[in-house]
Write an enzyme that holds these catalytic residues in place. Structure first.
Site, PDB file in Angstrom:
ATOM      1  N   ASP A 395      -9.414  -3.041  47.172  1.00 17.65           N
ATOM      2  CA  ASP A 395     -10.676  -2.420  47.083  1.00 17.65           C
ATOM      3  C   ASP A 395     -10.020  -0.995  46.414  1.00 17.65           C
ATOM      4  O   ASP A 395      -9.270  -0.299  46.838  1.00 17.65           O
ATOM      5  CB  ASP A 395     -11.410  -1.775  48.432  1.00 17.65           C
ATOM      6  CG  ASP A 395     -12.291  -0.886  48.382  1.00 17.65           C
ATOM      7  OD1 ASP A 395     -12.649  -0.226  47.301  1.00 17.65           O
ATOM      8  OD2 ASP A 395     -13.165  -0.828  49.441  1.00 17.65           O
ATOM      9  N   HIS A 396     -10.559  -0.544  45.207  1.00 20.36           N
ATOM     10  CA  HIS A 396      -9.978   0.451  44.388  1.00 20.36           C
ATOM     11  C   HIS A 396     -10.395   1.709  44.663  1.00 20.36           C
ATOM     12  O   HIS A 396      -9.774   2.853  44.357  1.00 20.36           O
ATOM     13  CB  HIS A 396     -10.494   0.279  42.773  1.00 20.36           C
ATOM     14  CG  HIS A 396      -9.334   0.480  41.722  1.00 20.36           C
ATOM     15  ND1 HIS A 396      -8.528   1.432  41.858  1.00 20.36           N
ATOM     16  CD2 HIS A 396      -9.107  -0.103  40.827  1.00 20.36           C
ATOM     17  CE1 HIS A 396      -7.642   1.402  40.747  1.00 20.36           C
ATOM     18  NE2 HIS A 396      -8.213   0.405  40.115  1.00 20.36           N
ATOM     19  N   ARG A 397     -11.270   1.780  45.799  1.00 22.37           N
ATOM     20  CA  ARG A 397     -11.471   3.157  46.646  1.00 22.37           C
ATOM     21  C   ARG A 397     -10.558   3.585  47.444  1.00 22.37           C
ATOM     22  O   ARG A 397     -10.180   4.918  47.717  1.00 22.37           O
ATOM     23  CB  ARG A 397     -12.884   2.892  47.313  1.00 22.37           C
ATOM     24  CG  ARG A 397     -14.114   2.774  46.335  1.00 22.37           C
ATOM     25  CD  ARG A 397     -15.360   2.578  47.300  1.00 22.37           C
ATOM     26  NE  ARG A 397     -14.936   1.377  48.034  1.00 22.37           N
ATOM     27  CZ  ARG A 397     -15.922   0.969  49.160  1.00 22.37           C
ATOM     28  NH1 ARG A 397     -17.036   1.700  49.209  1.00 22.37           N
ATOM     29  NH2 ARG A 397     -15.624  -0.286  49.692  1.00 22.37           N
TER      30      ARG A 397
END
Length: 426
Positions: A395-397
Site C-alpha cells: 500500500d503506497h499510502r
C-alpha cells in the site's frame, strides 16, 4: 412570461464539474430547442451543450473561464410555450438514476440540430460518436416517437462500438431514453448463444472472496516490486533445520515465515493498515501472519496471531495445524481474522511470479514463486542454482518505494544467507 432555468447536465463517468469555455449566445438572443448555447470542458473532453428550451436568453449564470458544478444553474430562458418542464426534469433525473454510473444525460427531442455548429472536418462516423447533449422536448406526448431515441454520447458510443442498431434497443424504466444499462443488456443478449454455458452464482465464500479482493483493488493504491534470488542456501538450511528439530517437520513455508518476521522487525511500516475515516496509519506492534491457502472451498487466509513472538519450532507447528484445518475445511472463523501481513507461496501452483492483491485491510503481501534450477553467476562463474522470484505488493499510502524495496531486498538477502538471519533461532 415564464422563465426556465437549464441546469448543467451530468457530464458522465463520475465528472462533477465543467469549465465554461465559450458562450455561443448572450442575454437577449433568441434560441431554439437543441441550439448549442455553450461549450464546456471537463477533465476528459470538450462538450457542446444544446439548450432544452426555446425563447429569449435571460441570464448566463457563469462567466467564461469559471468552473460550474453539475446540477448548478447554467442559463435562464424566458418565453416559449413550455408546459411540462417539471416532467422533463423528472425524466432527466430518472435517466440519471437508470444508467449504470454517471452518464451525460440526453433530454429527448424530435428536432434536428437547429443552430448547432457543425464540425465539418470530422468524418461522419466520428461525428456520430462525438460528445453532444440533446435538448429537452416539451412535447411529452411525442416523447416515445423520436428516432433514434435520445441517449448520452457515452451510451451512444457504447452502442456503436458494439455494433447495435439504436432503433432496436429496448428501454427500461418508462422514460424512453436509452441508458447504459439498456445497451449493456442488449450487448449481453447479442453475444453468442447461451447454449453450452453454465451459470454459476457468486455466493457464499466465493462472494466473500470476490467482495474482499474487489474492495482491496478499489481502496488501496498498491504497487509491486520483485527480485530474483538464489535459494540454494535456503533449501539446504531447511533440510538441516528439519533434521535438528526433533518431532517437528520444518517446512519451507515455516522458514520463509520466520525470515519474514525478522525482516518486518526492521521495516515495521509494512505491518500496518490505513484508517481512511480517521486519516491515520495504524502500525501494529505484533504481527498477525496470514498464510494464503488454496482449498476446495476457495482461497482462504488463516492467521497465525503474534507470529513474530514464535520461534521456528512453534511457527512450524502452528502453520502445520492451520494447513490441515484449511485442507479439511475445519477452520473456525476466528482463525481467519486478525491478519496484519500476508505470505503467499504461489510457487506451489508452478508459477514464477505474481502481482498479488493485498488482503484488505492489510498493507502488504509477500509472495514467492517456484524454486527451480536456473543458470546463475556465482563468483564470476556460471553455475546451476536453485532460483526463485520474490514479489511484494504494498500500500503506497503507508510507505514509499525505498521502504518497500529495502524490505524486499532484506528478505532476499535472508533467503540467500538464511543462517545469518536465523542464527541460533529454532
Amino acid at each position: 412570461m415564464s422563465m426556465q432555468v437549464f441546469l448543467l447536465p451530468d457530464l458522465g463517468e463520475g465528472l462533477t464539474e465543467a469549465e465554461i469555455v465559450e458562450w455561443k449566445v448572450k442575454p437577449g438572443d433568441t434560441v431554439t430547442i437543441d441550439q448549442v448555447v455553450v461549450e464546456v470542458e471537463t477533465a476528459k473532453a470538450s462538450v457542446e451543450v444544446p439548450c432544452p428550451f426555446e425563447g429569449v436568453v435571460g441570464e448566463l449564470h457563469a462567466a467564461e473561464g469559471t468552473s460550474l458544478a453539475v446540477g448548478a444553474p447554467l442559463i435562464s430562458i424566458t418565453g416559449g410555450a413550455i408546459a411540462d418542464t417539471p416532467a422533463a426534469h423528472e425524466r432527466y433525473r430518472e435517466e440519471e438514476r437508470a444508467g449504470s454510473g454517471n452518464v451525460l444525460i440526453g433530454y429527448g427531442t424530435g428536432h434536428g440540430p437547429t443552430g448547432r455548429r457543425k464540425r465539418s472536418a470530422a468524418p461522419p462516423q466520428q461525428r456520430a460518436a462525438a460528445p453532444q447533449v440533446s435538448g429537452n422536448s416539451t412535447q411529452a406526448t411525442n416523447f416515445h416517437s423520436h428516432a433514434p431515441k435520445v441517449l448520452s454520447p457515452i451510451v451512444r458510443s457504447m452502442a456503436l462500438q458494439g455494433g447495435l442498431d439504436l432503433a432496436s434497443i429496448d428501454t427500461a424504466g418508462g422514460h424512453g431514453v436509452i441508458t447504459r444499462a439498456d445497451v449493456e443488456r442488449a450487448l449481453t443478449s447479442s453475444t453468442p448463444s447461451a447454449e453450452g454455458v453454465t451459470r454459476i452464482p457468486i455466493t457464499g465464500i466465493r462472494k466473500t472472496i470476490a467482495d474482499k479482493l474487489s474492495r482491496s483493488r478499489a481502496e488501496i493504491p498498491e504497487a509491486t516490486v520483485w527480485v530474483d534470488v538464489d535459494a540454494t542456501a535456503l533449501m539446504q538450511a531447511r533440510r538441516d533445520l528439519d533434521a535438528s528439530i526433533d518431532g517437528v517437520k520444518v517446512t519451507l513455508l515455516a522458514v520463509l515465515a520466520k525470515l519474514t518476521m525478522i525482516a518486518l522487525a526492521k521495516f515495521p511500516e509494512l505491518n500496518s493498515t490505513v484508517d481512511t475515516a480517521a486519516g491515520e496509519i495504524l502500525r501494529y506492534e505484533n504481527v498477525g501472519l496470514g498464510i494464503a491457502a488454496q482449498t476446495d472451498r476457495g482461497l482462504m487466509v488463516p492467521v497465525v496471531p503474534q507470529a513474530d513472538k514464535a520461534d521456528l519450532k512453534e511457527l512450524s507447528e502452528r502453520l502445520a495445524e492451520l494447513t490441515e484445518l484449511a485442507r479439511t475445511g475445519s477452520l473456525p472463523a476466528a482463525r481467519l481474522s486478525g491478519g496484519t501481513f500476508t505470505l503467499n507461496n504461489y510457487g506451489v501452483f508452478g508459477v514464477d511470479g505474481s502481482a498479488a492483491i493485498i488482503n484488505h485491510p492489510e498493507a502488504a503481501i509477500l509472495g514467492i514463486g517456484r524454486i527451480i534450477d536456473r543458470p546463475w553467476v556465482v563468483d564470476g562463474q556460471l553455475a546451476v542454482r536453485k532460483a526463485a522470484q520474490l514479489s511484494l505488493a504494498f500500500d503506497h499510502r503507508v510507505c514509499d518505494g525505498g521502504v518497500a524495496g529495502g524490505f524486499l531486498r532484506t528478505v532476499a538477502d535472508f533467503v540467500e544467507n538464511p543462517v545469518v538471519a536465523l542464527g541460533s533461532v529454532r
